[in-house]
Design an enzyme around this catalytic site. Structure first.
Site, mmCIF file in Angstrom:
data_model
loop_
_atom_site.group_PDB
_atom_site.id
_atom_site.type_symbol
_atom_site.label_atom_id
_atom_site.label_comp_id
_atom_site.label_asym_id
_atom_site.label_seq_id
_atom_site.Cartn_x
_atom_site.Cartn_y
_atom_site.Cartn_z
ATOM 1 N N ASP A 13 3.655 -0.994 -14.022
ATOM 2 C CA ASP A 13 3.216 -1.741 -15.217
ATOM 3 C C ASP A 13 2.093 -1.048 -15.974
ATOM 4 O O ASP A 13 1.259 -1.703 -16.598
ATOM 5 C CB ASP A 13 2.773 -3.170 -14.845
ATOM 6 C CG ASP A 13 3.826 -3.919 -14.074
ATOM 7 O OD1 ASP A 13 5.000 -3.812 -14.466
ATOM 8 O OD2 ASP A 13 3.493 -4.587 -13.082
ATOM 9 N N LYS A 16 4.205 2.676 -19.182
ATOM 10 C CA LYS A 16 4.983 3.917 -19.303
ATOM 11 C C LYS A 16 5.985 3.832 -20.448
ATOM 12 O O LYS A 16 6.226 4.812 -21.136
ATOM 13 C CB LYS A 16 5.761 4.199 -18.006
ATOM 14 C CG LYS A 16 4.913 4.532 -16.825
ATOM 15 C CD LYS A 16 5.749 4.704 -15.576
ATOM 16 C CE LYS A 16 6.419 3.427 -15.114
ATOM 17 N NZ LYS A 16 5.527 2.342 -14.683
ATOM 18 N N ASN A 38 14.216 -3.749 -11.398
ATOM 19 C CA ASN A 38 12.887 -4.267 -11.014
ATOM 20 C C ASN A 38 11.847 -3.844 -12.032
ATOM 21 O O ASN A 38 10.791 -4.440 -12.153
ATOM 22 C CB ASN A 38 12.492 -3.802 -9.604
ATOM 23 C CG ASN A 38 12.719 -2.312 -9.375
ATOM 24 O OD1 ASN A 38 13.339 -1.622 -10.175
ATOM 25 N ND2 ASN A 38 12.220 -1.819 -8.261
ATOM 26 N N GLY A 40 10.292 -3.190 -15.809
ATOM 27 C CA GLY A 40 10.369 -3.873 -17.094
ATOM 28 C C GLY A 40 9.522 -3.122 -18.092
ATOM 29 O O GLY A 40 8.344 -2.917 -17.862
ATOM 30 N N HIS A 41 10.140 -2.644 -19.146
ATOM 31 C CA HIS A 41 9.394 -1.893 -20.149
ATOM 32 C C HIS A 41 9.423 -2.657 -21.460
ATOM 33 O O HIS A 41 10.472 -3.135 -21.863
ATOM 34 C CB HIS A 41 10.046 -0.524 -20.396
ATOM 35 C CG HIS A 41 10.012 0.378 -19.210
ATOM 36 N ND1 HIS A 41 8.908 0.499 -18.408
ATOM 37 C CD2 HIS A 41 10.933 1.209 -18.692
ATOM 38 C CE1 HIS A 41 9.166 1.377 -17.454
ATOM 39 N NE2 HIS A 41 10.395 1.816 -17.591
ATOM 40 N N GLN A 217 8.134 2.119 -11.922
ATOM 41 C CA GLN A 217 7.073 1.664 -11.022
ATOM 42 C C GLN A 217 5.922 2.705 -11.005
ATOM 43 O O GLN A 217 5.803 3.490 -11.923
ATOM 44 C CB GLN A 217 7.587 1.388 -9.609
ATOM 45 C CG GLN A 217 8.507 0.179 -9.516
ATOM 46 C CD GLN A 217 9.928 0.465 -9.906
ATOM 47 O OE1 GLN A 217 10.471 1.515 -9.583
ATOM 48 N NE2 GLN A 217 10.560 -0.438 -10.607
ATOM 49 N N VAL A 404 -4.514 1.844 -27.915
ATOM 50 C CA VAL A 404 -5.477 0.790 -28.246
ATOM 51 C C VAL A 404 -4.757 -0.448 -28.789
ATOM 52 O O VAL A 404 -5.372 -1.286 -29.446
ATOM 53 C CB VAL A 404 -6.528 1.310 -29.269
ATOM 54 C CG1 VAL A 404 -7.425 2.353 -28.633
ATOM 55 C CG2 VAL A 404 -5.845 1.887 -30.524
#
Ligand code: IMP
Length: 426
Positions: A13, A16, A38, A40-41, A217, A404
């Site tokens: 998380d 990436k 598994n 999530g982007h 991951q 940012v």
């Protein structure tokens, strides 16, 4: 050496997806090397938000090929659902290729994942419940079914029935007929995307075209080098790119390690710099730290430099990308874990953590100013620059990208950042 690899430098998380989305604008292909649904982007471009689980984040940037590599495990229903959603949003999904060597996650893997978690009781890992561990287990036990096996329907149907019989013998109820029927119906839509992706990757490499290898991951969740057993079941580190896509180490030019400006962990297991106070709650709120896949609240803490140095070492990270700097904007002081104290100093990091090594914190001055409008290093407050310079000095690695905010335009690029010129020119 046309591979640039993006790897999670923490517990997953790290953001990436958006770094891959940005760098993909300077690449010809994006290829995911491990994990499954598994992950999530979230990728935000203008008004549109894309939530991806299996399809590489580069799909939005419009690369020539988006590859789901041999090291991944794929759930046919999830990948088809994702392709439908992307196509519905006007994204061309004909460039999505699934490796014929990728293993399938079938409903019995999900049933086993849940049954094992339940059986572990208080010692549960807190998996995402997507069948990841059981699918990788079948792969190493040599009883898995690969996407390429779907070309021979008699063979895969027999394999599914054999596997279901073995699982039922262990007391987990699975319905072979239903699984076969569902997969048979999915095959015509899945198969046009299945191919040899190793040859495809090498076509790009031979042509000198840039391939972005996308990790899933993070380093501390690696099955071998992470905080075992509280890890996922795949090789998440940079080395997983080689076995997970089929290129050699000499092809890799840059390894970009992605870290948040603080730390999070979802699921169970040790997390030395975790905060249980108001600062932790503030990080969770400001950072909107809730899982894309499970919706679970993420545990939050200060940036762990001891773990980050480990990530730099085991991945060979050449450049860092720091995400969510703006989440720290309202703190009077910003902490980092400089090192661990106690335990055996000769122990490897996972064992040192397991033995209860205590974080030694360093508090740095906060900046109490909004950074989300900053577009260059010089726009950042002096204290924010000092915080980043501290991370660079402590890890001996340049922080080449700083985000940012969630938008593509909210990434500050520093001199020498790989692919940045090409990405910005697009
Ligand atoms: P599994 O990968 O579903 O087997 O879960 C094993 C562990 O990895 C659990 O602690 C999960 O919360 C964690 N995990 C798996 N995927 C991700 C991810 O994409 N981000 C963060 N944690 C993850």
């Amino acid at each position: 050496m046309p591979v640039t690899l993006v790897v999670g430098a923490q517990w997953g998380d790290e953001g990436k997806g958006r770094i891959v989305d940005f760098l993909a604008m300077g690449a010809s292909a994006v290829a995911r090397y491990g994990g499954g649904a598994n992950a999530g982007h979230t990728v935000q471009v203008g008004e549109k938000t894309y939530k991806l689980r299996l399809v590489p984040s580069g799909i939005v940037a419009g690369v020539e090929a988006c590859i789901i590599g041999p090291g991944t495990v794929i759930s046919p229903s999830i990948v088809l659902g994702e392709l439908d959603a992307l196509a519905g949003a006007g994204v061309d999904v004909s460039r999505v290729w699934i490796s014929d060597l990728a293993h399938l996650i079938l409903p019995y893997h999900v049933a086993l994942d849940r049954a094992w978690e339940q059986a572990r009781g208080g010692a549960s890992i807190g998996t995402t419940g997507n069948g990841i561990g059981p699918a990788y287990m079948d792969r190493v036990a040599r009883v898995g079914i690969r996407a390429g096996d779907l070309a021979d329907s008699r063979r895969w149907q027999q394999a599914v029935r054999d596997r279901c019989a073995a699982i039922r013998a262990h007391g987990v109820d699975v319905d072979a007929n239903a699984i076969v029927a569902e997969l048979e119906a999915q095959c015509p839509r899945l198969m046009p995307h299945v191919r040899d992706t190793i040859g495809l990757v090498h076509e790009f490499l031979r042509a000198g075209k840039r391939v972005l290898a996308e990790g899933a991951q993070g380093t501390m969740l690696d099955v071998g080098l992470g905080t075992y057993p509280y890890v996922t079941s795949s090789v998440t580190i940079a080395g997983g790119g080689e076995s997970g896509l089929g290129y050699g180490p000499s092809h890799v030019e840059h390894v970009v390690g992605v870290t948040k400006s603080y730390a999070t962990r979802v699921g169970n297991g040790p997390f030395p710099s975790e905060l249980h106070d108001a600062a932790g709650t503030a990080l969770q709120k400001r950072g909107r730290e809730f899982g894309v896949v499970t919706g679970r609240a993420r545990r939050c803490g200060w940036l762990d430099l001891a773990a980050l140095r480990y990530a730099v070492a085991v991945n060979g990270i050449t450049h860092l990308a720091m995400t969510k700097l703006d989440v720290l904007d309202e703190f009077d002081e910003v902490g980092v874990c400089s090192r661990y104290a106690g335990g055996d100093p000769a122990a490897s990091l996972p064992f040192a953590i397991e033995a209860g090594a205590k974080p030694v914190m360093t508090m740095l001055r906060g900046w109490r100013a909004a950074t989300s409008a900053a577009r260059s290093w010089n726009d950042l407050p002096r204290e924010a620059q000092a915080f980043i310079a501290h991370v660079e000095a402590e890890t001996a690695t340049p922080v080449s990208y700083i985000s940012v905010g969630p938008e593509r335009s909210q990434i500050i690029v520093r001199p020498g950042a790989p692919l940045a010129q090409a990405a910005m020119a697009r």
